[in-house]
Design a protein around this motif. Structure first.
Motif, PDB file in Angstrom:
ATOM      1  N   SER B  32       0.822  -1.207   0.000  1.00  6.41           N
ATOM      2  CA  SER B  32       0.000   0.000   0.000  1.00  6.41           C
ATOM      3  C   SER B  32       0.860   1.263   0.000  1.00  6.41           C
ATOM      4  CB  SER B  32      -0.945  -0.001   1.196  1.00  6.41           C
ATOM      5  OG  SER B  32      -0.212  -0.069   2.404  1.00  6.41           O
ATOM      6  N   LEU B  33       2.047   1.150   0.574  1.00  6.64           N
ATOM      7  CA  LEU B  33       2.920   2.326   0.531  1.00  6.64           C
ATOM      8  C   LEU B  33       4.359   1.942   0.816  1.00  6.64           C
ATOM      9  CD1 LEU B  33       3.494   2.836   3.772  1.00  6.64           C
ATOM     10  CD2 LEU B  33       1.330   4.010   3.681  1.00  6.64           C
ATOM     11  N   GLY B  34       5.253   2.869   0.485  1.00  9.20           N
ATOM     12  CA  GLY B  34       6.663   2.708   0.814  1.00  9.20           C
ATOM     13  C   GLY B  34       7.123   3.941   1.569  1.00  9.20           C
ATOM     14  N   VAL B  35       8.324   3.874   2.075  1.00 10.05           N
ATOM     15  CA  VAL B  35       8.858   4.971   2.890  1.00 10.05           C
ATOM     16  C   VAL B  35      10.146   5.485   2.260  1.00 10.05           C
ATOM     17  CG1 VAL B  35       9.912   5.514   5.130  1.00 10.05           C
ATOM     18  CG2 VAL B  35       7.820   4.138   5.029  1.00 10.05           C
ATOM     19  N   VAL B  36      10.311   6.777   2.255  1.00  9.48           N
ATOM     20  CA  VAL B  36      11.592   7.397   1.890  1.00  9.48           C
ATOM     21  C   VAL B  36      12.119   8.103   3.133  1.00  9.48           C
ATOM     22  CG1 VAL B  36      12.702   9.242   0.557  1.00  9.48           C
ATOM     23  CG2 VAL B  36      11.112   7.660  -0.566  1.00  9.48           C
ATOM     24  N   LEU B  37      13.371   7.815   3.466  1.00  6.72           N
ATOM     25  CA  LEU B  37      13.997   8.375   4.671  1.00  6.72           C
ATOM     26  C   LEU B  37      14.888   9.544   4.282  1.00  6.72           C
ATOM     27  CD1 LEU B  37      14.783   4.893   6.151  1.00  6.72           C
ATOM     28  CD2 LEU B  37      13.399   6.573   7.282  1.00  6.72           C
ATOM     29  N   CYS B  38      14.686  10.684   4.935  1.00  7.37           N
ATOM     30  CA  CYS B  38      15.398  11.926   4.597  1.00  7.37           C
ATOM     31  C   CYS B  38      16.345  12.288   5.726  1.00  7.37           C
ATOM     32  CB  CYS B  38      14.397  13.067   4.383  1.00  7.37           C
ATOM     33  SG  CYS B  38      13.126  12.687   3.169  1.00  7.37           S
ATOM     34  N   HIS B  39      17.641  12.295   5.417  1.00  9.15           N
ATOM     35  CA  HIS B  39      18.622  12.547   6.476  1.00  9.15           C
ATOM     36  C   HIS B  39      18.773  14.024   6.781  1.00  9.15           C
ATOM     37  CE1 HIS B  39      21.742  14.028   3.711  1.00  9.15           C
ATOM     38  NE2 HIS B  39      21.588  12.965   2.950  1.00  9.15           N
ATOM     39  N   SER B  40      19.514  14.304   7.848  1.00  9.44           N
ATOM     40  CA  SER B  40      19.653  15.687   8.319  1.00  9.44           C
ATOM     41  C   SER B  40      20.827  16.383   7.641  1.00  9.44           C
ATOM     42  CB  SER B  40      19.793  15.709   9.838  1.00  9.44           C
ATOM     43  OG  SER B  40      20.734  14.757  10.259  1.00  9.44           O
ATOM     44  N   TYR B  41      21.080  17.613   8.072  1.00 11.58           N
ATOM     45  CA  TYR B  41      22.065  18.457   7.415  1.00 11.58           C
ATOM     46  C   TYR B  41      23.466  18.278   7.999  1.00 11.58           C
ATOM     47  CZ  TYR B  41      24.606  22.622   6.010  1.00 11.58           C
ATOM     48  OH  TYR B  41      25.557  23.459   5.511  1.00 11.58           O
ATOM     49  N   GLY B  42      24.451  18.408   7.153  1.00 12.04           N
ATOM     50  CA  GLY B  42      25.838  18.502   7.609  1.00 12.04           C
ATOM     51  C   GLY B  42      26.303  17.266   8.360  1.00 12.04           C
ATOM     52  N   GLU B  43      27.077  17.497   9.407  1.00 10.03           N
ATOM     53  CA  GLU B  43      27.664  16.391  10.149  1.00 10.03           C
ATOM     54  C   GLU B  43      26.617  15.633  10.958  1.00 10.03           C
ATOM     55  OE1 GLU B  43      30.391  16.070   8.887  1.00 10.03           O
ATOM     56  OE2 GLU B  43      31.372  14.494  10.037  1.00 10.03           O
ATOM     57  N   GLU B  44      25.447  16.225  11.193  1.00 16.31           N
ATOM     58  CA  GLU B  44      24.359  15.495  11.861  1.00 16.31           C
ATOM     59  C   GLU B  44      24.008  14.231  11.070  1.00 16.31           C
ATOM     60  OE1 GLU B  44      20.852  17.796  12.575  1.00 16.31           O
ATOM     61  OE2 GLU B  44      21.857  19.189  13.928  1.00 16.31           O
ATOM     62  N   LYS B  45      24.118  14.318   9.767  1.00 16.95           N
ATOM     63  CA  LYS B  45      23.818  13.163   8.925  1.00 16.95           C
ATOM     64  C   LYS B  45      24.757  12.001   9.269  1.00 16.95           C
ATOM     65  CE  LYS B  45      24.098  10.582   4.966  1.00 16.95           C
ATOM     66  NZ  LYS B  45      25.022   9.463   4.763  1.00 16.95           N
ATOM     67  N   GLN B  46      26.031  12.332   9.435  1.00 17.57           N
ATOM     68  CA  GLN B  46      27.019  11.298   9.736  1.00 17.57           C
ATOM     69  C   GLN B  46      26.759  10.697  11.119  1.00 17.57           C
ATOM     70  OE1 GLN B  46      28.817  10.034   7.604  1.00 17.57           O
ATOM     71  NE2 GLN B  46      30.684   9.195   8.468  1.00 17.57           N
ATOM     72  N   TYR B  47      26.478  11.587  12.090  1.00 15.92           N
ATOM     73  CA  TYR B  47      26.272  11.116  13.463  1.00 15.92           C
ATOM     74  C   TYR B  47      25.038  10.232  13.575  1.00 15.92           C
ATOM     75  CZ  TYR B  47      29.530  14.903  14.699  1.00 15.92           C
ATOM     76  OH  TYR B  47      30.617  15.741  14.772  1.00 15.92           O
ATOM     77  N   SER B  48      24.018  10.499  12.769  1.00 17.06           N
ATOM     78  CA  SER B  48      22.750   9.775  12.901  1.00 17.06           C
ATOM     79  C   SER B  48      22.554   8.707  11.823  1.00 17.06           C
ATOM     80  CB  SER B  48      21.578  10.765  12.857  1.00 17.06           C
ATOM     81  OG  SER B  48      21.601  11.509  11.640  1.00 17.06           O
ATOM     82  N   HIS B  49      23.599   8.435  11.069  1.00 18.40           N
ATOM     83  CA  HIS B  49      23.482   7.461   9.973  1.00 18.40           C
ATOM     84  C   HIS B  49      22.993   6.100  10.473  1.00 18.40           C
ATOM     85  CE1 HIS B  49      24.655   5.630   6.045  1.00 18.40           C
ATOM     86  NE2 HIS B  49      24.802   4.556   6.806  1.00 18.40           N
ATOM     87  N   ASN B  50      23.594   5.616  11.555  1.00 16.50           N
ATOM     88  CA  ASN B  50      23.216   4.292  12.073  1.00 16.50           C
ATOM     89  C   ASN B  50      21.731   4.262  12.443  1.00 16.50           C
ATOM     90  OD1 ASN B  50      25.910   3.629  11.813  1.00 16.50           O
ATOM     91  ND2 ASN B  50      26.359   3.697  14.002  1.00 16.50           N
ATOM     92  N   VAL B  51      21.225   5.386  12.962  1.00 15.19           N
ATOM     93  CA  VAL B  51      19.823   5.446  13.398  1.00 15.19           C
ATOM     94  C   VAL B  51      18.880   5.234  12.212  1.00 15.19           C
ATOM     95  CG1 VAL B  51      18.043   6.984  14.308  1.00 15.19           C
ATOM     96  CG2 VAL B  51      20.268   6.864  15.434  1.00 15.19           C
ATOM     97  N   LEU B  52      19.141   5.932  11.122  1.00 16.85           N
ATOM     98  CA  LEU B  52      18.247   5.787   9.961  1.00 16.85           C
ATOM     99  C   LEU B  52      18.388   4.402   9.334  1.00 16.85           C
ATOM    100  CD1 LEU B  52      18.230   9.248   8.124  1.00 16.85           C
ATOM    101  CD2 LEU B  52      16.659   8.332   9.806  1.00 16.85           C
ATOM    102  N   THR B  53      19.607   3.883   9.295  1.00 14.92           N
ATOM    103  CA  THR B  53      19.801   2.536   8.738  1.00 14.92           C
ATOM    104  C   THR B  53      18.995   1.524   9.551  1.00 14.92           C
ATOM    105  OG1 THR B  53      22.043   3.124   8.047  1.00 14.92           O
ATOM    106  CG2 THR B  53      21.516   0.776   8.166  1.00 14.92           C
ATOM    107  N   ARG B  54      19.099   1.621  10.858  1.00 14.39           N
ATOM    108  CA  ARG B  54      18.407   0.654  11.709  1.00 14.39           C
ATOM    109  C   ARG B  54      16.894   0.826  11.624  1.00 14.39           C
ATOM    110  NH1 ARG B  54      22.765   1.415  16.625  1.00 14.39           N
ATOM    111  NH2 ARG B  54      24.462   0.378  15.516  1.00 14.39           N
TER     112      ARG B  54
END
Lengths: 312, 277
Positions: B32-54
């Motif tokens: 019925s639907l899919g999800v697209v995950l949008c990461h944050s800006y700058g170094e926050e993206k790197q710090y939170s990468h594991n969170v979005l992957t999981r």
């Protein structure tokens, strides 16, 4: 974009890789995600640089240091493989700990197996920043397929006090050299208004400051003691150096405690007395991760020149 | 092997640049639907990468397929972050939505965004019929305030680098002259600055689909912003304080923090909205 154009775009660029492909490498602690950069020209022998992720960051590295380095190395003719160790980034598996010895050198061996057997590479360099450098050293010391080691910001004993401490450090966490260097730096810093401005801008936690000073004073008296053994980092890097295998150490000048400990532990190398197999580079104005653009450029250039001198 | 555990990474061509995309296909995919995950800006993206992957893997284990990607100038994608702008983030996300619909065989997408990624998700949803809903984790609602935060990070970083940081007026002149500042080692450029200055999500939003906005217990300012944003969306929105701490900073990365409550809250909300299996 209409559906047909979209499908064509996906298919075409799955085959074309912009010089990069993403893949997974089997390993005992979990499948390892890797980005492989194809070389842009030929070297006399095929050579790969395996970049082990730093800290708990993924294969892009802090401020994309690894991604940018890989593109530079690939332009010089090196195959580059950037990896997420198990439990980090897009790899599978679970982190057992978050100190700087959490990674298993057996996983590095799996990556080496892939690079040698699947990519058919003749010569191999292991490169890592911080925790990546430590596990790279552990793997390199006992694997003669590794032709060279590049260690960026490799801590010998020190970890920030707010990070979990490695069980390989028996006590202290910092050597006397590192602790004394910290105290020397703080002694001059307390008279600088900009330092206090920065302290208050960051929250002004006097409790943390007092704790840090107390810890450092104790570390002068009770410095870190290494735990020896085949699998320990100190034993590995000492073996690698004793075997006189090619190694480049690079530190930021502001990465004070690790640099001081390196100079104290490997004095002859630091003094340039072992240039037949080793080199030491210090990037001025750089900290532990070579954060700013000019520092990234400097560490990439320094490493590129060393790689070219050895492998082209 | 280039695919494992139903995850398929590849490089997608976007405006002659390669963008890393990772498709997470659920074994028993809800179509019925899919999800697209949008990461944050700058170094926050790197710090939170594991969170979005999981979270993508968490969704997969609950039969929801998703797509993650690195914006141009981030991670493994081509380009440089100093060339990025608010609009470029919006445009790239739109391209990824088109890709996700094709890859996942779905007609509708839920956008899940973290911090600036939530801001982008909110902007994208205003102009697309195929966005079914948006999940906004600690959204950046006030562009000028966010810009000030970035400038303060630059000033703090300059102090630790032993250089004299420029004050606000000097920074403003620098931007006006086309210059950049280094924020946690990433260059912040003029296009982003100009667009952040006029970005405010608290004006009434036209997106009428379901909205979930979250903030952490320790982030009072973030809670206020999330509430303001929900007010702008009206009755279709929900605001939840769902996690004990923030997870896009250096420290949370080093303690390997996973926001399990936030995953559960987000999935439960999605299940309720779309009667997922």
């Amino acid at each position: 974009m209409d559906e047909r154009t979209m499908a064509a775009s996906i298919e075409r660029y799955r085959l074309e890789n912009f010089g990069q492909t993403a893949t997974y490498i089997s390993s005992k602690n979990g499948e390892i995600f890797a980005i492989v950069h194809a070389p842009e020209k030929q070297l006399p022998k095929s050579c790969a640089v395996i970049m082990i992720n730093s800290g708990l960051q993924n294969r892009a590295g802090p401020q994309r240091l690894y991604a940018k380095s890989a593109r530079q190395f690939a332009s010089l003719g090196f195959t580059v493989v950037r990896v997420d160790m198990p439990g980090v980034g897009d790899s599978f598996g679970k982190l057992q700990a978050t100190h700087f010895d959490t990674y298993d050198p057996d996983d590095v061996k799996s990556i080496i197996d892939y690079v040698v057997d699947v990519l058919n590479i003749d010569e191999l360099v292991l490169l890592g920043l911080c925790a990546g450098a430590r596990v790279a050293a552990k793997a390199a010391a006992f694997d003669n397929r590794v032709n060279a080691l590049v260690a960026w910001g490799m801590p010998l004993y020190s970890a920030p006090p707010d990070m979990p401490q490695s069980p390989e450090i028996v006590a202290g966490g910092v050597s006397s050299a590192g602790a004394l260097d910290n105290l020397s730096r703080w002694r001059t810093s307390i008279f600088k208004p900009r330092v206090w401005r920065g302290f208050f801008a960051a929250g002004g936690d006097f409790g943390f400051l007092i704790k840090r000073i107390g810890t450092t004073l104790r570390q002068v008296i009770q410095p870190a003691k290494k735990r020896s053994g085949k699998r320990s980092f100190i034993s590995a890097i000492e073996k690698y150096v004793a075997d006189e295998r090619p190694v480049l150490f690079v530190y930021g000048a502001f990465d004070r405690a690790p640099l001081a400990e390196f100079k104290a532990h490997f004095t002859s190398i630091a003094n340039g007395e072992k240039k037949h197999f080793s080199e030491v580079g210090v990037v001025e104005n750089a900290g532990h991760t070579f954060r700013d653009a000019e520092n990234r450029i400097a560490v990439i250039r320094l490493t590129s020149e060393w790689l070219i001198a050895r492998f082209s | 092997m280039s695919e494992i555990n139903n995850e398929h990474p590849f490089f997608f061509k976007y405006q002659n640049k390669g963008m890393l995309v990772i498709v997470h296909r659920a074994a028993e995919q809800d179509r019925s639907l899919g999800v697209v995950l949008c990461h944050s800006y700058g170094e926050e993206k790197q710090y939170s990468h594991n969170v979005l992957t999981r979270f993508a893997r968490y969704l997969g284990s609950h039969d929801i397929s998703s797509v993650r990607f690195d914006h141009i100038g981030y991670g493994d994608s081509d380009g440089e972050i100093e060339d990025a702008s608010v609009q470029s983030h919006v445009d790239e996300t739109c391209a990824i939505i088109d890709l996700a619909k094709t890859e996942l065989g779905v007609d509708r997408i839920v956008l899940v965004g973290l911090r600036f990624g939530a801001t982008v998700a909110s902007l994208v949803a205003e102009s697309r019929e195929d966005v079914a809903g948006i999940v906004l984790w600690s959204p950046i609602v006030d562009g000028p305030a966010f810009l000030q935060t970035l400038i303060r990070k630059y000033q703090l970083g300059a102090l630790t680098s032993r250089e004299k940081p420029k004050n606000a007026e000097e920074v403003s002149k620098l931007f006006a002259a086309g210059g950049q500042i280094s924020v946690e080692g990433n260059n912040l450029g003029g296009n982003m600055v100009q667009q952040l200055k006029t970005l405010r999500l608290t004006t009434p939003r036209s997106f009428a689909g379901p909205v979930l906005a979250t903030a952490s217990e320790t982030d009072q300012g973030g809670q206020d912003q999330a509430r303001e944003l929900c007010d702008a969306y009206g009755a279709s929105s929900t605001m939840v304080v769902s996690e004990a701490r923030d997870f896009w900073d250096n420290q949370s990365m080093y303690i390997d923090f996973t926001p399990d409550n936030l995953y559960q809250t987000s999935y439960s909300w999605m299940s309720e909205q779309w009667q997922l299996q």
